[in-house]
Design an enzyme around this catalytic site. Structure first.
Site, PDB file in Angstrom:
ATOM      1  N   VAL A   3      37.339  45.891  47.132  1.00 11.06           N
ATOM      2  CA  VAL A   3      37.889  47.159  46.650  1.00 11.06           C
ATOM      3  C   VAL A   3      39.103  46.870  45.770  1.00 11.06           C
ATOM      4  CG1 VAL A   3      37.062  48.412  48.665  1.00 11.06           C
ATOM      5  CG2 VAL A   3      39.366  47.432  48.697  1.00 11.06           C
ATOM      6  N   SER A  40      36.024  34.093  41.643  1.00 15.81           N
ATOM      7  CA  SER A  40      35.991  34.062  40.178  1.00 15.81           C
ATOM      8  C   SER A  40      34.593  33.774  39.672  1.00 15.81           C
ATOM      9  CB  SER A  40      36.951  32.994  39.648  1.00 15.81           C
ATOM     10  OG  SER A  40      36.887  32.946  38.234  1.00 15.81           O
ATOM     11  N   LYS A  96      44.110  31.754  42.901  1.00 11.86           N
ATOM     12  CA  LYS A  96      43.322  32.626  42.020  1.00 11.86           C
ATOM     13  C   LYS A  96      44.213  33.246  40.947  1.00 11.86           C
ATOM     14  CE  LYS A  96      39.717  35.048  40.656  1.00 11.86           C
ATOM     15  NZ  LYS A  96      40.186  36.270  40.028  1.00 11.86           N
ATOM     16  N   HIS A 132      44.724  30.609  38.405  1.00 15.69           N
ATOM     17  CA  HIS A 132      43.442  30.515  37.689  1.00 15.69           C
ATOM     18  C   HIS A 132      43.371  31.580  36.604  1.00 15.69           C
ATOM     19  CE1 HIS A 132      39.418  32.169  36.965  1.00 15.69           C
ATOM     20  NE2 HIS A 132      38.949  30.942  37.117  1.00 15.69           N
ATOM     21  N   ASN A 133      43.706  32.812  36.955  1.00 13.70           N
ATOM     22  CA  ASN A 133      43.624  33.889  35.982  1.00 13.70           C
ATOM     23  C   ASN A 133      44.650  33.727  34.869  1.00 13.70           C
ATOM     24  OD1 ASN A 133      41.713  34.839  37.756  1.00 13.70           O
ATOM     25  ND2 ASN A 133      42.426  36.946  37.695  1.00 13.70           N
ATOM     26  N   GLU A 142      43.238  31.315  32.601  1.00 16.57           N
ATOM     27  CA  GLU A 142      42.172  32.037  31.889  1.00 16.57           C
ATOM     28  C   GLU A 142      42.755  32.811  30.706  1.00 16.57           C
ATOM     29  OE1 GLU A 142      39.718  35.996  32.964  1.00 16.57           O
ATOM     30  OE2 GLU A 142      39.528  34.379  34.433  1.00 16.57           O
TER      31      GLU A 142
END
Length: 481
Positions: free
Chosen positions: A74, A128, A182, A185-186, A189
């Protein structure tokens, strides 16, 4: 027979994860706030599967075997807390709540602690790979209460991407470690995407290449050191034609969106005092793109001097390729340096080589490049910065001249290259033995009596100078290194 895991939230990511679990032999129960979505899912993509649909949280929990695993897919933030509050009365000691959204790691810290006090295990996991990854194998980065890991491990490692037989999923660390990794990671990215966009603009606006020509270039680049998911999809995008036969990419409005994880990475880097310049510029580049109407006005008032490229196009294409590769190294070096600092500050005990392995498949930044990062940390688990690893030392030396030519091209033609340029400035600053911070410290001491250290005295001794002759000898405070 009861379900192995329950999942709440049947948007595309949630649906695809459920189908992925089902494909791997796990029985899944699902719930969505809009219950008609459950019925539509069962009558559509999930038709003919063993997936169980439920219309209430009570029904969802009742359908699960113990210890119960409930995964939330969510919107991050308050919605996660609302569902946790509703689930707590329905769960028992040892049950597990998993948050698979892009939650801020500090929220995961808080939730792990709070639920542990209620004897409920909590996992905050980065997922991801987008819709395709969720369906066929994402990169999964779990952290939180490690007591829950043996229970969820068979499911997560089965549905994750596999590279050479290894799952792109391993335990990251306690509390918010999974969501922290994460987040970084983003951020990387964001950096990778901005770097590719700057290469695209240098090729198109700088060298005058069309979409088909650039498609061929990116296809070639994807066969070598730059091989990655983002280079691959860039090649595909440049080849895609609209209904009139023209490149679709040329018709897409140049205003970029964002969901906040890149911004979080930059803010955390500022909190920890780590220069994350490339990712920061990538976030700001999206912010600047959003000022479309203002940019259109500025282009009329502040027109660029139009200048065509004259020179060896192929040599410049190679230079842009070198710039993209070198700046990509900087992006990862900064990201891993940030994780190194966070691991110490937050006691995360991160394993950087394992993180590189988890990112090799399934995730958006997956690339051949990550194998080299894994090897660097395998050779030296205490490596301070990727730039100091032998492989990357050699790579930067080889790309240096071309990188500078690409940045100069942007300067000469008025093409913005904030990520290329900031990465180069970081690289030059990182390898500069003496920076002008000595003058900066003198300035701070002059106007604020903030003190300074001396090159001819031991570190840790602080001095203040009465620069004007009437400022006094009292220092304000020492500075934080």
């Amino acid at each position: 027979m009861k379900a192995d895991i329950g999942l709440i939230g049947l948007a595309v990511m949630g649906q695809n994860l459920v189908l992925n679990m089902n494909d791997h032999g796990f029985k899944v129960a699902v719930y969505n706030r809009t219950t008609s979505t459950v019925d539509e899912f069962l009558d559509g993509p999930a038709k003919g599967t063993q997936i169980i649909g439920t219309h209430s949280l009570e029904q969802l929990i009742e359908s699960l075997q113990t210890p119960r695993i409930v995964m939330l897919m969510v919107k991050a933030g308050e919605v996660v807390d609302q569902y946790i509050d509703k689930l707590i009365p329905l769960l028992a000691t040892g049950d597990i709540i998993v948050d698979g959204g892009n939650s801020l790691f500090t929220d995961t810290n808080r939730r792990t602690t709070a639920l542990n006090e209620k004897n409920i295990n909590y996992i905050g996991t980065g997922v991801s790979g987008g819709e395709e990854g969720a369906r066929h194998g994402p990169s999964i980065m779990p952290g939180g209460n490690k007591d829950a890991w043996p229970t969820v491990k068979p499911i997560f490692q089965a549905i994750s991407a596999q590279v050479n037989g290894d799952p792109c999923c391993e335990w990251v660390g306690d509390n918010g470690a999974g969501h922290y990794v994460k987040m970084v990671h983003n951020g990387i990215e964001y950096g990778d995407m901005q770097l590719i966009c700057e290469a695209y603009q240098l090729l198109s606006e700088g060298l005058g290449l069309n979409a088909d020509e650039m498609h061929a270039i990116f296809t070639e680049w994807n066969q070598g050191d730059l091989s990655s998911y983002l280079i691959e999809i860039t090649s595909n995008i440049l080849a895609y034609k609209d209904e009139d036969g023209q490149p679709l990419v040329d018709k897409i409005l140049d205003t970029a969106g964002q969901k906040g994880t890149g911004k979080w990475t930059g803010i955390n880097a500022l909190d920890l005092g780590i220069p994350l310049t490339l990712i920061g510029e990538s976030v700001f580049a999206r912010c600047l793109s959003a000022q479309k109407e203002e940019r259109v006005k500025a282009a009329q008032v502040l027109p660029k001097h139009q200048q065509a490229f004259t020179g060896d196009k192929q040599a410049m294409i190679n230079a842009i390729r070198d710039a993209l590769y070198a700046a990509k190294i900087i992006s990862y070096a900064q990201g891993f340096r940030l994780m190194r600092e966070a691991s110490k500050e937050y006691n995360l005990s991160l394993n950087y080589g394992e993180i590189a392995l988890m990112w090799r498949g399934g995730c958006i930044i997956r690339s051949q490049f990550l194998n080299d990062i894994k090897q660097a940390y395998k050779a030296n688990p205490e490596l301070e910065n990727l730039l100091l690893a032998d492989f990357f030392v050699d790579a930067m030396k080889q790309a240096d001249a071309g990188w500078r030519k690409a940045v100069i091209l942007g300067i000469e033609l008025g093409i913005p290259t904030p990520a290329f340029s900031s990465a180069l400035a970081y690289y030059d600053g990182y390898r500069t033995e003496r920076l002008p911070a000595n003058l900066l410290q003198a300035q701070r001491d002059y106007f604020g009596a903030h003190t300074y250290e001396r090159t001819d005295k031991p570190r840790g001794e602080f001095f203040h100078t009465d620069w004007t002759g009437h400022g006094g000898k009292t220092a304000s405070s020492t500075y934080t290194v």
